[in-house]
Write an enzyme that holds these catalytic residues in place. Structure first.
Site, PDB file in Angstrom:
ATOM      1  N   LEU A 160      30.486  39.130  39.083  1.00  0.00           N
ATOM      2  CA  LEU A 160      31.175  39.657  40.260  1.00  0.00           C
ATOM      3  C   LEU A 160      32.038  40.853  39.877  1.00  0.00           C
ATOM      4  CD1 LEU A 160      32.015  39.274  43.291  1.00  0.00           C
ATOM      5  CD2 LEU A 160      33.909  37.886  42.415  1.00  0.00           C
ATOM      6  N   CYS A 161      31.999  41.887  40.700  1.00  0.00           N
ATOM      7  CA  CYS A 161      32.839  43.066  40.528  1.00  0.00           C
ATOM      8  C   CYS A 161      33.809  43.115  41.702  1.00  0.00           C
ATOM      9  CB  CYS A 161      31.992  44.333  40.484  1.00  0.00           C
ATOM     10  SG  CYS A 161      32.974  45.834  40.246  1.00  0.00           S
ATOM     11  N   ILE A 162      35.070  42.833  41.401  1.00  0.00           N
ATOM     12  CA  ILE A 162      36.126  42.856  42.413  1.00  0.00           C
ATOM     13  C   ILE A 162      37.410  43.287  41.706  1.00  0.00           C
ATOM     14  CG2 ILE A 162      36.603  40.394  42.127  1.00  0.00           C
ATOM     15  CD1 ILE A 162      37.225  40.235  45.106  1.00  0.00           C
TER      16      ILE A 162
END
Length: 175
Positions: free
Chosen positions: A93-95
């Site tokens: 996940l990219c957050i």
């Protein structure tokens, strides 16, 4: 008390709080391996009102560093990996809140948007559910997904929705 034993105590308490919480609908957490507090198994059950991913059950692994809560964990989706602008093809996940607490070298994120020790597994998971409802296409981890979502929003086609629905069916064991 060492950093990792302090982190283990904190993680034990946070896992217990998440399991007891009545406010975290659609989120289930447990240990990935019964002997390791630093690796959690997460199940996200996306509500039916979610436009693209509604009804999906997505499994992930949240891995905490020994320096937690000073450094962020990582969240990686396991097979089937959702087709999503903010999820790399390998499932990570990219957050912003999972990015280290330092100045962004690219200038895209403010330091206040990145990880800080006031974040918790709960805030990460709530933010992740929010991303399923409203994907961010400005800084994509999956460029193809971002392009297809932008084109769909412009009314060009429904390819993004079709790929998402296939992911939902796979998450339910239907494909």
């Amino acid at each position: 008390m060492s950093v990792s034993s302090g982190a283990a105590s904190l993680l034990k308490r946070q896992l217990k709080e998440i399991r007891k919480s009545k406010d975290l609908q659609g989120i289930s957490c447990g240990l990935f391996d019964d002997d390791d507090l630093f690796v959690w198994e997460v199940m996200l059950m996306i509500s039916d009102d979610c436009k693209y991913y509604g009804g999906g059950f997505f499994r992930a692994k949240m891995t905490f560093p020994p320096s937690y809560p000073h450094m962020p964990p990582s969240l990686t989706f396991l097979a089937p990996i959702p087709f999503h602008p903010n999820i790399y093809p390998d499932g990570k996940l990219c957050i912003s809140i999972l990015h280290p607490p330092e100045e962004d070298q690219t200038g895209y994120e403010l330091a206040s948007e990145r990880w800080s020790p006031v974040q918790s597994p709960e805030t990460i998971l709530v933010s992740t559910i929010s991303l399923f409802h409203d994907p961010n296409t400005e800084s994509p981890a999956n460029v193809e997904a971002a392009i297809l979502l932008r084109e769909e929003r412009e009314g060009k086609h429904k390819d993004f929705r079709k790929k998402c629905r296939r992911c939902v069916r796979e998450s339910l064991g239907e494909e």
